[in-house]
Scaffold this motif. Structure first.
Motif, PDB file in Angstrom:
ATOM      1  N   MET A   1       0.822  -1.314   0.192  1.00 55.25           N
ATOM      2  CA  MET A   1      -0.033   0.151   0.077  1.00 55.25           C
ATOM      3  C   MET A   1       1.115   1.429  -0.251  1.00 55.25           C
ATOM      4  N   THR A   2       0.888   2.039  -0.738  1.00 54.10           N
ATOM      5  CA  THR A   2       1.060   3.651  -1.411  1.00 54.10           C
ATOM      6  C   THR A   2       1.023   4.138   0.362  1.00 54.10           C
ATOM      7  N   THR A   3       2.223   4.625   0.950  1.00 54.72           N
ATOM      8  CA  THR A   3       1.952   5.124   2.028  1.00 54.72           C
ATOM      9  C   THR A   3       1.803   6.880   2.216  1.00 54.72           C
ATOM     10  N   LYS A   4       0.064   7.556   2.376  1.00 53.38           N
ATOM     11  CA  LYS A   4       0.287   8.957   2.089  1.00 53.38           C
ATOM     12  C   LYS A   4       0.858   9.692   3.456  1.00 53.38           C
ATOM     13  N   LYS A   5       1.503  10.807   1.793  1.00 58.25           N
ATOM     14  CA  LYS A   5       2.695  12.134   2.588  1.00 58.25           C
ATOM     15  C   LYS A   5       1.550  13.135   3.243  1.00 58.25           C
ATOM     16  N   PHE A   6       1.933  14.011   4.063  1.00 57.07           N
ATOM     17  CA  PHE A   6       1.416  15.491   4.299  1.00 57.07           C
ATOM     18  C   PHE A   6       2.595  16.746   4.867  1.00 57.07           C
ATOM     19  N   CYS A   7       2.664  17.501   4.371  1.00 56.30           N
ATOM     20  CA  CYS A   7       3.133  18.372   4.942  1.00 56.30           C
ATOM     21  C   CYS A   7       2.024  19.482   5.897  1.00 56.30           C
ATOM     22  N   VAL A   8       2.361  20.126   6.790  1.00 61.70           N
ATOM     23  CA  VAL A   8       2.157  21.556   7.234  1.00 61.70           C
ATOM     24  C   VAL A   8       2.765  22.169   7.168  1.00 61.70           C
ATOM     25  N   LYS A   9       2.770  23.715   7.095  1.00 63.14           N
ATOM     26  CA  LYS A   9       3.398  24.433   7.227  1.00 63.14           C
ATOM     27  C   LYS A   9       2.032  25.999   7.751  1.00 63.14           C
ATOM     28  N   VAL A  10       3.103  26.575   9.208  1.00 59.33           N
ATOM     29  CA  VAL A  10       2.318  27.526   9.446  1.00 59.33           C
ATOM     30  C   VAL A  10       2.470  29.144  10.106  1.00 59.33           C
ATOM     31  N   TYR A  11       1.436  29.620   9.430  1.00 60.90           N
ATOM     32  CA  TYR A  11       2.402  31.223   9.904  1.00 60.90           C
ATOM     33  C   TYR A  11       1.201  31.433  11.039  1.00 60.90           C
ATOM     34  N   GLY A  12       1.763  32.749  11.580  1.00 55.48           N
ATOM     35  CA  GLY A  12       0.493  33.086  11.988  1.00 55.48           C
ATOM     36  C   GLY A  12       1.182  33.421  13.956  1.00 55.48           C
ATOM     37  N   CYS A  13      -0.743  33.186  14.393  1.00 57.71           N
ATOM     38  CA  CYS A  13      -0.772  32.793  15.758  1.00 57.71           C
ATOM     39  C   CYS A  13      -0.470  31.732  16.221  1.00 57.71           C
ATOM     40  N   GLN A  14      -1.134  31.390  17.455  1.00 57.37           N
ATOM     41  CA  GLN A  14      -1.068  30.364  18.232  1.00 57.37           C
ATOM     42  C   GLN A  14      -2.068  29.440  17.929  1.00 57.37           C
ATOM     43  N   MET A  15      -3.216  30.256  17.144  1.00 53.46           N
ATOM     44  CA  MET A  15      -4.401  29.652  17.442  1.00 53.46           C
ATOM     45  C   MET A  15      -4.179  28.809  15.830  1.00 53.46           C
ATOM     46  N   ASN A  16      -3.213  29.499  14.944  1.00 54.57           N
ATOM     47  CA  ASN A  16      -3.550  29.014  14.158  1.00 54.57           C
ATOM     48  C   ASN A  16      -2.295  27.659  13.916  1.00 54.57           C
TER      49      ASN A  16
ATOM     50  N   ASP B   1       2.674  14.636  -0.338  1.00 52.19           N
ATOM     51  CA  ASP B   1       1.742  14.542  -1.162  1.00 52.19           C
ATOM     52  C   ASP B   1       0.717  15.440  -1.568  1.00 52.19           C
ATOM     53  N   VAL B   2       0.548  15.463  -0.369  1.00 51.45           N
ATOM     54  CA  VAL B   2      -0.333  17.356   0.003  1.00 51.45           C
ATOM     55  C   VAL B   2       0.504  17.746   1.236  1.00 51.45           C
ATOM     56  N   VAL B   3       0.648  19.573   0.766  1.00 51.47           N
ATOM     57  CA  VAL B   3       1.220  20.214   1.898  1.00 51.47           C
ATOM     58  C   VAL B   3      -0.220  21.426   2.060  1.00 51.47           C
ATOM     59  N   MET B   4      -0.351  21.361   3.420  1.00 53.31           N
ATOM     60  CA  MET B   4      -1.003  22.323   4.061  1.00 53.31           C
ATOM     61  C   MET B   4      -0.409  23.141   4.970  1.00 53.31           C
ATOM     62  N   ILE B   5      -0.896  24.870   4.205  1.00 57.66           N
ATOM     63  CA  ILE B   5      -0.586  25.756   4.279  1.00 57.66           C
ATOM     64  C   ILE B   5      -1.680  26.492   5.735  1.00 57.66           C
ATOM     65  N   THR B   6      -1.129  26.762   6.964  1.00 58.73           N
ATOM     66  CA  THR B   6      -2.356  27.594   7.213  1.00 58.73           C
ATOM     67  C   THR B   6      -1.659  28.760   8.309  1.00 58.73           C
ATOM     68  N   GLY B   7      -2.196  29.891   7.092  1.00 56.94           N
ATOM     69  CA  GLY B   7      -2.269  30.957   6.974  1.00 56.94           C
ATOM     70  C   GLY B   7      -2.359  32.461   7.883  1.00 56.94           C
ATOM     71  N   CYS B   8      -2.228  33.121   7.997  1.00 61.76           N
ATOM     72  CA  CYS B   8      -2.818  34.630   8.499  1.00 61.76           C
ATOM     73  C   CYS B   8      -2.713  35.649   8.194  1.00 61.76           C
TER      74      CYS B   8
ATOM     75  N   GLN C   1       3.918  17.506 -11.364  1.00 63.05           N
ATOM     76  CA  GLN C   1       1.900  17.495 -10.575  1.00 63.05           C
ATOM     77  C   GLN C   1       1.997  17.243  -9.397  1.00 63.05           C
ATOM     78  N   LYS C   2       2.407  17.667  -8.114  1.00 63.55           N
ATOM     79  CA  LYS C   2       2.573  17.734  -7.109  1.00 63.55           C
ATOM     80  C   LYS C   2       3.441  18.898  -5.814  1.00 63.55           C
ATOM     81  N   PRO C   3       3.214  19.417  -4.972  1.00 59.38           N
ATOM     82  CA  PRO C   3       1.968  18.851  -4.649  1.00 59.38           C
ATOM     83  C   PRO C   3       0.629  19.056  -4.769  1.00 59.38           C
ATOM     84  N   LEU C   4       0.108  18.908  -3.763  1.00 58.52           N
ATOM     85  CA  LEU C   4      -1.509  19.296  -3.605  1.00 58.52           C
ATOM     86  C   LEU C   4      -1.401  20.359  -2.636  1.00 58.52           C
ATOM     87  N   VAL C   5      -2.047  21.095  -2.748  1.00 64.25           N
ATOM     88  CA  VAL C   5      -1.972  22.731  -1.980  1.00 64.25           C
ATOM     89  C   VAL C   5      -3.394  22.563  -0.650  1.00 64.25           C
ATOM     90  N   ALA C   6      -3.387  22.571   0.267  1.00 63.95           N
ATOM     91  CA  ALA C   6      -4.390  22.873   1.214  1.00 63.95           C
ATOM     92  C   ALA C   6      -4.051  24.040   1.573  1.00 63.95           C
TER      93      ALA C   6
END
Length: 442
Positions: A1-16, A41-48, A73-78
């Motif tokens: 089974m292919t391992t799903k890979k993600f990255c989280v990048k956070v900008y901003g306050c403690q709530m983010n 595969d997916v990068v989630m950017i949580t921004g201020c 054709q990657k990463p997909l960005v959230a």
């Protein structure tokens, strides 16, 4: 089974940070592997979106994926958080790899949504908030899942979302929605889970943290005292406080409960009553000063920080000098200062009397220079004193250096081994800078 890979990048306050940690926790529990963004595969950017500079940083970040997308054709960005609520639609139109946008009140939907765009990479999801009072919480089995955090010993708990105050310069009510308190039983359960996991210091979060409970028939001082009494918890902090809702009963809890740290962030935003009125801040300088005096009388070792904006539309030399005088009179331990930044959709953005950018920067520089001198003077008076600190991380620079914070929230850097991480130790202050203290372990 292919391992799903993600990255989280956070900008901003403690709530983010808090929101992002909860999403990474659920994804990891579902078998996703957290990796560097180059492997994801997916990068989630949580921004201020509070200031234009923070927003521009995320725009630049989004542009960096163009080469990788054309080649692989990657990463997909959230794109999530306040910035998604403001510019999510534009980001979907501009960048083909942005496949998901979600406002801060849709955090509960993010894990499923991220899995959906992974399974169907041509799909695009728009989860922007439409109901200002509806919130989709992210719930999981706290008995079987440990929240992933950068710091093992300190943690945040968001106790309220949104804001009803509508300060004329502020975008928060438009991107985070109207004020909603979390149910106290949810907060207590989360705190118990964190304490069980080894957390020794909890910071309660809210845009207006001391407004907690107004919509539930409760008050913040009650909640703060209850959390302070939780077995196994050593320290409690809270940010950010709204001056008009910072009341004597909160000071009572701070003074009476040893677990509650003597530190307070109380945003003044400006020293001029005329500008405070234009900002729709619901207090005068005199009223603010009275609250400071009341708190310092009860808590002599208080660490007091504030937020302050210079260059607001129509700010005169006299108005700016009022802010400078406020710093001289109150002598804050630290000031989070900023030049006024127009936020489209806020009343201040269309006010007459906009100041040139170079004048705003000139005033910001002058204010920071004054505050640096005040902070250094305060810190130097602490030389020779002994404080108990929680050793929470290696210091950013230097080998064999650790850092921790005093109860009043001052950073202390000292020499020591990593076996001290997570422990409370006494440190004697040997020297001081404007941004930190240096000490030695007793």
């Amino acid at each position: 089974m292919t391992t799903k890979k993600f990255c989280v990048k956070v900008y901003g306050c403690q709530m983010n940070v808090y929101d992002a940690d909860r999403v990474r926790t659920v994804l990891s529990s579902r078998g996703w592997q957290e990796v560097d963004e180059n492997e994801a595969d997916v990068v989630m950017i949580t921004g201020c979106s509070v200031r234009a500079k923070a927003e521009q940083k995320v725009w630049s970040e989004l542009g960096l994926y163009d080469v990788s997308w054309k080649k692989n054709q990657k990463p997909l960005v959230a794109l999530t958080g306040c910035i998604a609520q403001r510019i999510g639609g534009k980001a979907l139109n501009r960048f083909p790899y942005v496949r998901l946008v979600a406002g801060p009140r849709h955090i509960g939907m993010l894990p499923n949504a991220i899995e959906q765009i992974y399974e169907h990479p041509k799909s695009r999801l728009n989860l922007l908030d439409t109901d200002a009072r509806e919130f989709y919480s992210l719930d999981f089995d706290a008995d079987n899942i440990t929240i992933k955090r950068e710091n093992k010993y300190k943690a945040y708990i968001t106790i309220a979302h949104g804001c009803d105050n509508f300060c004329t310069y502020c975008i928060v009510p438009y991107v985070r929605g109207r004020f909603v308190s979390r149910k106290p039983e949810e907060i207590f359960a989360e705190a118990e889970m964190l304490i069980k996991d080894g957390v020794k210091e909890i910071t309660l979060l809210g845009q207006n943290v001391n407004s907690y409970g107004k919509d539930l028939g409760l008050n913040f001082s009650w909640l703060l005292r209850r959390v302070a009494h939780m077995e196994g918890l050593k320290r409690v902090r809270f940010v950010t406080s709204l001056p008009q809702d910072f009341t004597e009963d909160i000071v009572d809890v701070m003074a009476e409960e040893e677990t509650v740290c003597p530190s307070l962030n109380l945003p003044i935003q400006n020293g001029s009553d005329r500008i405070l009125k234009l900002m729709n801040r619901k207090y005068s300088y005199a009223e603010y000063l009275e609250k400071v005096k009341m708190t310092r009388e009860r808590i002599p070792d208080l660490g007091l920080t504030t937020d302050l904006i210079v260059g607001f539309p129509g700010e005169t030399d006299e108005d700016f000098e009022a802010s400078m005088n406020a710093l001289r009179e109150i002598k804050f331990d630290l000031v989070h200062s900023a030049a006024y930044s127009e936020r489209e959709g806020t009343p201040a953005a269309t006010m007459e009397g906009a100041l040139p950018a170079d004048l705003r920067l000139k005033r910001l520089t002058a204010l920071n220079e004054l505050q640096d001198k005040i902070t250094l003077e305060i810190n130097q008076k602490l030389t020779g004193k002994i404080f108990e600190i929680l050793v929470d991380a290696p210091a950013p620079k230097g080998e064999n250096l650790l850092q921790g914070r005093t109860p009043s929230d001052k950073v202390v850097i000292f020499e020591g081994g990593k076996d001290l991480l997570g422990k409370f130790i006494n440190v004697k202050i040997t020297s001081a800078e404007a941004w930190c203290l240096h000490g030695e372990k007793i």
